[in-house]
Design a protein around this motif. Structure first.
Motif, PDB file in Angstrom:
ATOM      1  N   ASP A  74       7.710  14.550  -5.368  1.00 34.15           N
ATOM      2  CA  ASP A  74       7.718  14.876  -6.713  1.00 34.15           C
ATOM      3  C   ASP A  74       7.055  13.905  -7.654  1.00 34.15           C
ATOM      4  O   ASP A  74       7.585  12.761  -7.622  1.00 34.15           O
ATOM      5  CB  ASP A  74       9.174  15.182  -7.217  1.00 34.15           C
ATOM      6  N   PRO A  75       5.803  14.174  -8.100  1.00 35.29           N
ATOM      7  CA  PRO A  75       5.113  13.095  -8.896  1.00 35.29           C
ATOM      8  C   PRO A  75       5.953  12.427 -10.040  1.00 35.29           C
ATOM      9  O   PRO A  75       5.609  11.454 -10.561  1.00 35.29           O
ATOM     10  CB  PRO A  75       3.784  13.758  -9.224  1.00 35.29           C
ATOM     11  N   THR A  76       6.768  13.395 -10.695  1.00 34.85           N
ATOM     12  CA  THR A  76       7.559  12.982 -11.750  1.00 34.85           C
ATOM     13  C   THR A  76       8.850  12.102 -11.408  1.00 34.85           C
ATOM     14  O   THR A  76       9.648  11.540 -12.193  1.00 34.85           O
ATOM     15  CB  THR A  76       8.102  14.135 -12.597  1.00 34.85           C
ATOM     16  N   ASN A  77       9.227  12.219 -10.135  1.00 36.26           N
ATOM     17  CA  ASN A  77      10.360  11.263  -9.595  1.00 36.26           C
ATOM     18  C   ASN A  77       9.929  10.822  -8.088  1.00 36.26           C
ATOM     19  O   ASN A  77      10.412  10.981  -7.109  1.00 36.26           O
ATOM     20  CB  ASN A  77      11.695  12.338  -9.200  1.00 36.26           C
ATOM     21  N   PRO A  78       8.919   9.878  -8.143  1.00 32.94           N
ATOM     22  CA  PRO A  78       8.563   9.283  -6.818  1.00 32.94           C
ATOM     23  C   PRO A  78       9.343   8.383  -6.181  1.00 32.94           C
ATOM     24  O   PRO A  78      10.462   7.808  -6.688  1.00 32.94           O
ATOM     25  CB  PRO A  78       7.325   8.405  -7.336  1.00 32.94           C
ATOM     26  N   VAL A  79       9.304   8.315  -4.825  1.00 34.40           N
ATOM     27  CA  VAL A  79      10.311   7.582  -4.226  1.00 34.40           C
ATOM     28  C   VAL A  79       9.946   5.954  -4.264  1.00 34.40           C
ATOM     29  O   VAL A  79       9.050   5.740  -4.310  1.00 34.40           O
ATOM     30  CB  VAL A  79      10.134   8.053  -2.617  1.00 34.40           C
ATOM     31  N   ASP A  80      11.202   5.366  -4.462  1.00 36.72           N
ATOM     32  CA  ASP A  80      10.863   3.875  -4.524  1.00 36.72           C
ATOM     33  C   ASP A  80      10.346   3.229  -3.228  1.00 36.72           C
ATOM     34  O   ASP A  80      10.573   3.547  -2.044  1.00 36.72           O
ATOM     35  CB  ASP A  80      12.268   3.419  -4.662  1.00 36.72           C
ATOM     36  N   SER A  81       9.027   2.656  -3.517  1.00 32.61           N
ATOM     37  CA  SER A  81       8.332   1.961  -2.498  1.00 32.61           C
ATOM     38  C   SER A  81       9.149   1.060  -1.737  1.00 32.61           C
ATOM     39  O   SER A  81       8.803   0.603  -0.480  1.00 32.61           O
ATOM     40  CB  SER A  81       7.039   1.366  -3.017  1.00 32.61           C
ATOM     41  N   THR A  82      10.112   0.317  -2.098  1.00 29.33           N
ATOM     42  CA  THR A  82      10.989  -0.653  -1.456  1.00 29.33           C
ATOM     43  C   THR A  82      11.913  -0.142  -0.536  1.00 29.33           C
ATOM     44  O   THR A  82      11.920  -0.797   0.693  1.00 29.33           O
ATOM     45  CB  THR A  82      12.008  -1.396  -2.350  1.00 29.33           C
ATOM     46  N   GLU A  83      11.939   1.236  -0.599  1.00 26.99           N
ATOM     47  CA  GLU A  83      12.727   1.805   0.777  1.00 26.99           C
ATOM     48  C   GLU A  83      11.910   1.905   1.946  1.00 26.99           C
ATOM     49  O   GLU A  83      12.127   1.773   2.772  1.00 26.99           O
ATOM     50  CB  GLU A  83      13.284   3.261   0.290  1.00 26.99           C
ATOM     51  N   PHE A  84      10.579   2.394   1.603  1.00 24.78           N
ATOM     52  CA  PHE A  84       9.369   2.473   2.850  1.00 24.78           C
ATOM     53  C   PHE A  84       9.430   1.206   3.352  1.00 24.78           C
ATOM     54  O   PHE A  84       9.422   0.854   4.688  1.00 24.78           O
ATOM     55  CB  PHE A  84       8.047   2.908   2.187  1.00 24.78           C
ATOM     56  N   LEU A  85       9.413  -0.151   2.446  1.00 26.39           N
ATOM     57  CA  LEU A  85       8.982  -1.263   3.072  1.00 26.39           C
ATOM     58  C   LEU A  85      10.228  -1.750   4.012  1.00 26.39           C
ATOM     59  O   LEU A  85       9.809  -2.312   4.982  1.00 26.39           O
ATOM     60  CB  LEU A  85       8.816  -2.265   1.932  1.00 26.39           C
TER      61      LEU A  85
END
Length: 222
Positions: free
Chosen positions: A49-60
């Motif tokens: 969702d562009p209005t609620n993007p996933v935190d990139s820290t979780e991916f890292l």
């Protein structure tokens, strides 16, 4: 990781990068897992969702965990390769000992027509040193070695001179200092067998001996 899994279900059968990678090359489970993760991460980024993007820290954090898994797998593979190499080197070394005299630590001795030579290594001086032989019936014969200084104490076992019947005897040494030194016997290697636990040598006067029990080789007999 639940978001990643959810994104994976949205890919459908027509968008399976990991399947195409696996079909192209033979990769390890850790590598396939990494490829799956990257494919699912890309899909989740594309479908978030562009209005609620996933935190990139979780991916890292998730990718760092997968990298650790892959590193552990690589270390495990390297360890297995080293163990195979070590086993091969032991086998080659053992095979080269056929016909040679070796010394091995032993608690059994095979007495026959030929005398068996050996030695004990005393850490402390002893006023009384006794070498004991116990036959299959449990009868013990004590051989007095007398007072000995610290260091190597050679001995010879001749069944005929000792009045002993040929056969297998348990051997041990006791001293009045309270020391129970190990016994080293010398014999010629007649055969080498490969077992699941490594090379096993058939040594005259001793019997079957694991390779790791060898204490010395390449020297003349005691």
């Amino acid at each position: 990781m639940s978001q990643i899994n959810a994104a994976g279900s949205a890919l459908g059968g027509s968008y399976s990068i990991e399947e195409r990678v696996s079909a192209a090359v033979d990769v390890s489970e850790a590598t396939q897992l990494e490829n799956n993760f990257i494919a699912l991460m890309v899909a989740q980024i594309q479908n978030q969702d562009p209005t609620n993007p996933v935190d990139s820290t979780e991916f890292l954090n998730q990718y760092a965990t997968l990298s650790q898994v892959k590193s552990l797998e690589n270390m495990s593979t390297l360890t297995k390769s080293n163990l195979v190499l070590l086993d091969n080197l032991q086998t080659l070394t053992a095979a080269g000992l056929v016909g040679q005299e070796v010394k091995v630590t032993a608690d059994q001795v095979q007495l026959g027509d030929a005398p068996v030579k050996g030695q004990i290594n005393l850490e402390f001086a002893a006023g009384k040193t006794v070498l004991s032989l116990t036959d299959s019936r449990g009868v013990t014969i004590d051989i007095e070695l007398g007072s000995q200084a610290a260091g190597a104490v050679p001995f010879e076992l001749d069944a005929e001179k000792l009045g002993l019947a040929p056969g297998s005897y348990r051997i041990e040494v006791v001293t009045d200092s309270g020391e129970y030194p190990s016994v080293e016997l010398a014999g010629r290697v007649s055969n080498v067998r490969v077992s699941s636990e490594g090379p096993v040598l058939d040594v005259a006067g001793i019997g079957s001996v694991p390779f790791y029990n060898i204490t010395e080789f390449g020297q003349s007999q005691l």
